[in-house]
Design an enzyme around this catalytic site. Structure first.
Site, mmCIF file in Angstrom:
data_model
loop_
_atom_site.group_PDB
_atom_site.id
_atom_site.type_symbol
_atom_site.label_atom_id
_atom_site.label_comp_id
_atom_site.label_asym_id
_atom_site.label_seq_id
_atom_site.Cartn_x
_atom_site.Cartn_y
_atom_site.Cartn_z
ATOM 1 N N CYS A 118 0.445 -3.948 15.098
ATOM 2 C CA CYS A 118 0.419 -3.837 14.128
ATOM 3 C C CYS A 118 0.007 -4.686 12.849
ATOM 4 C CB CYS A 118 1.814 -3.356 13.388
ATOM 5 S SG CYS A 118 2.261 -3.288 11.989
ATOM 6 N N CYS A 176 -3.461 0.241 7.748
ATOM 7 C CA CYS A 176 -2.447 0.063 6.839
ATOM 8 C C CYS A 176 -1.973 -1.495 7.084
ATOM 9 C CB CYS A 176 -0.506 0.609 7.650
ATOM 10 S SG CYS A 176 0.752 0.376 6.561
ATOM 11 N N CYS A 183 6.172 -7.462 7.535
ATOM 12 C CA CYS A 183 7.231 -6.792 8.051
ATOM 13 C C CYS A 183 7.442 -8.437 9.346
ATOM 14 C CB CYS A 183 6.727 -6.075 8.992
ATOM 15 S SG CYS A 183 7.828 -5.858 9.810
ATOM 16 N N CYS A 241 5.297 -6.802 15.448
ATOM 17 C CA CYS A 241 4.741 -5.806 16.441
ATOM 18 C C CYS A 241 2.905 -5.740 17.028
ATOM 19 C CB CYS A 241 4.107 -3.936 16.451
ATOM 20 S SG CYS A 241 6.276 -3.418 15.544
ATOM 21 N N CYS A 251 3.851 8.072 1.227
ATOM 22 C CA CYS A 251 4.032 7.360 2.945
ATOM 23 C C CYS A 251 4.039 6.001 1.474
ATOM 24 C CB CYS A 251 2.639 6.849 3.539
ATOM 25 S SG CYS A 251 3.321 5.475 5.081
ATOM 26 N N GLU A 253 0.707 -1.341 0.234
ATOM 27 C CA GLU A 253 0.380 -0.069 0.157
ATOM 28 C C GLU A 253 0.992 0.914 0.404
ATOM 29 O OE1 GLU A 253 -2.861 -0.043 3.297
ATOM 30 O OE2 GLU A 253 -3.810 -1.833 2.616
HETATM 31 N N1 SAH Z 1 7.972 -0.480 10.569
HETATM 32 C C1 SAH Z 1 8.397 0.716 11.003
HETATM 33 C C2 SAH Z 1 7.908 1.836 9.987
HETATM 34 C C3 SAH Z 1 6.594 1.021 9.568
HETATM 35 S S1 SAH Z 1 5.421 1.527 10.351
HETATM 36 C C4 SAH Z 1 7.840 1.405 11.718
HETATM 37 O O1 SAH Z 1 7.411 0.523 12.832
HETATM 38 O O2 SAH Z 1 8.505 2.631 12.355
HETATM 39 C C5 SAH Z 1 4.638 3.191 10.594
HETATM 40 C C6 SAH Z 1 3.941 3.354 12.353
HETATM 41 O O3 SAH Z 1 2.922 2.709 11.412
HETATM 42 C C7 SAH Z 1 5.122 3.334 12.775
HETATM 43 O O4 SAH Z 1 5.331 3.952 13.909
HETATM 44 C C8 SAH Z 1 4.247 2.184 13.839
HETATM 45 O O5 SAH Z 1 3.981 1.993 15.504
HETATM 46 C C9 SAH Z 1 2.599 2.691 13.611
HETATM 47 N N2 SAH Z 1 1.513 1.879 13.086
HETATM 48 C C10 SAH Z 1 1.318 0.366 13.457
HETATM 49 N N3 SAH Z 1 0.225 0.173 13.826
HETATM 50 C C11 SAH Z 1 -0.490 0.670 14.128
HETATM 51 C C12 SAH Z 1 -2.039 1.116 13.791
HETATM 52 N N4 SAH Z 1 -3.221 0.152 13.713
HETATM 53 N N5 SAH Z 1 -2.643 2.452 14.242
HETATM 54 C C13 SAH Z 1 -1.765 3.083 14.405
HETATM 55 N N6 SAH Z 1 0.058 3.505 14.009
HETATM 56 C C14 SAH Z 1 0.252 2.133 13.667
HETATM 57 FE FE1 SF4 Z 2 6.804 -3.764 10.890
HETATM 58 FE FE2 SF4 Z 2 4.513 -2.728 11.406
HETATM 59 FE FE3 SF4 Z 2 6.447 -3.483 13.889
HETATM 60 FE FE4 SF4 Z 2 6.560 -1.258 11.875
HETATM 61 S S1 SF4 Z 2 4.387 -1.291 13.283
HETATM 62 S S2 SF4 Z 2 7.857 -2.308 12.740
HETATM 63 S S3 SF4 Z 2 5.654 -2.296 10.360
HETATM 64 S S4 SF4 Z 2 5.382 -4.796 12.487
#
Ligand code: SAH
Ligand code: SF4
Length: 355
Positions: free
Chosen positions: A119, A344, A112, A116, A105, A92
């Site tokens: 996420c 996302c 990934c 997390c 973005c 995306e």
């Molecule tokens: N992997 C990198 C960049 C992609 S994620 C990182 O983790 O920084 C980009 C941002 O989106 C990160 O700060 C992540 O914590 C946040 N993010 C992930 N899931 C989310 C959600 N469900 N709602 C809001 N932000 C989210």
């Molecule tokens: Fe990966 Fe999502 Fe964690 Fe960013 S927030 S490192 S995209 S799992």
């Protein structure tokens, strides 16, 4: 012999590709300009090259954009694309417009591996890294959509900023991400200012300084918790690279350059990390590591099957105030494109099911 894809080659590699087919090295400069300044994909239209050369280029090379599988436009003009690469893998990309500028973005991986807990992309596991070509060509699709070719020579652009905050962990795809960012910022081509690019990482500590030194872009760290216990619960990567290592790398990055600020992203998860005590711990952490930092408080975007809920407005405001009283900027990220922006990764999984 298979044709060579030109997007994603460095300037030196482009020169070599040309000399390998018997052309003079200076042609690389012209071709680079066609690819990245004019955004041309058709060799036939590269009008300052002879017909014979155009033909030879077409016989040996390709210039590819990812395919647009789906595109959604929000009532607030936020746009989301689902892009597909040659092997059928999809990512995306989102464009978030402001009054006189806008940020694209972009993604660096399909899925990934960081995993997390909050996420949606992390719940999809890692399929593969994107190539430098695939990272650069995402942004080129956005430029195609808005007709922003040739590269504007001033700073007033629709697509003025890039945030590397899409799918994937950029520092797990270090070399391709560095290469792509250096192409995107090259002054003879797409020419996005390095100051207008922010790379966000979950904190792959050993790669932080190197990635920033080699690209000169801005750094954002997904912090999300003020101590190791809590951070490890929501970001298992913290067991491998605990806060001490991440913040020491941040300190190292800021050491020699007073202009380097770091943005700490902090997701507001109800009852998990949004207490005033957490805010105070965060402040102490910044002081301990002597970091010049601001915070970005992010409203949690829920997705089906996740176990978290967003913090209430009241709790977010109180948290922000605590940080501000200690001298830190702590804006709350404004939710954009709410009518299209599920978390996302959701557009991808929805469309993947339809495949
Ligand atoms: N992997 C990198 C960049 C992609 S994620 C990182 O983790 O920084 C980009 C941002 O989106 C990160 O700060 C992540 O914590 C946040 N993010 C992930 N899931 C989310 C959600 N469900 N709602 C809001 N932000 C989210
Ligand atoms: Fe990966 Fe999502 Fe964690 Fe960013 S927030 S490192 S995209 S799992």
């Amino acid at each position: 012999m298979a044709k060579i894809e030109l997007i994603g080659l460095s300037k030196d590699e482009l020169q070599k590709a040309l000399t390998d087919i018997g052309e003079k090295p200076f042609r690389a400069k012209q071709l680079w300009q066609w690819l990245y300044y004019f955004g041309e994909t058709d060799f036939e239209k590269m009008s300052n090259l002879s017909k014979a050369l155009r033909q030879k280029l077409a016989e040996n090379f390709t210039v590819t954009r990812p395919k647009i599988v789906a595109e959604q436009l929000s009532s607030d003009k936020t746009r989301k694309w689902l892009l597909e690469f040659a092997d059928g893998q999809r990512v995306e990309m989102v464009y978030i417009p402001e009054d006189d500028r806008g940020a694209v973005c972009i993604s660096t991986q399909v899925g990934c591996a960081v995993g997390c807990k909050f996420c949606h992309t992390g719940s999809q596991k890692l399929t593969r890294n994107l190539t430098a070509a695939e990272i650069v060509s995402q942004f080129m699709v956005a430029r195609d959509t808005y007709g922003e070719w040739p590269s504007p020579t001033n700073e007033i652009r629709y697509l003025s900023n890039i945030v590397v905050m899409g799918m994937g962990e950029p520092l797990h795809n270090l070399q391709n991400t560095i290469k792509a960012l250096n192409i995107l910022t090259d002054g003879d081509g797409i020419a996005i200012s390095r100051r207008r690019i922010t790379m966000s990482t979950s904190g792959i500590a050993p790669n932080i300084v190197c990635a920033l030194q080699e690209t000169g872009v801005r750094l954002a760290i997904s912090l999300h918790a003020p101590n190791n216990d809590l951070r490890s619960k929501i970001m298992p990567i913290n067991d491998k690279y605990p806060l001490e290592e991440v913040l020491s790398a941040c300190r190292e990055y800021q050491k020699d350059d007073g202009s380097r600020y770091i943005t700490f992203e902090y997701l507001m998860l109800d009852g998990i990390n949004d207490s005033l005590e957490c805010a105070r711990e965060l402040i102490a952490l910044m002081k301990k590591y002597k970091l010049r930092a601001s915070f970005n408080l992010i409203p949690f975007n829920p997705w089906p099957g996740c176990s978290f809920t967003p913090s209430s407005n009241g709790r977010v405001r109180a948290f922000a105030k605590e940080l501000e009283n200690a001298g830190f900027a702590a804006p709350v990220r404004v939710a954009r494109g709410q009518d299209i922006l599920a978390a996302c990764g959701q557009l991808k999984s929805q469309k993947d099911k339809e495949k």
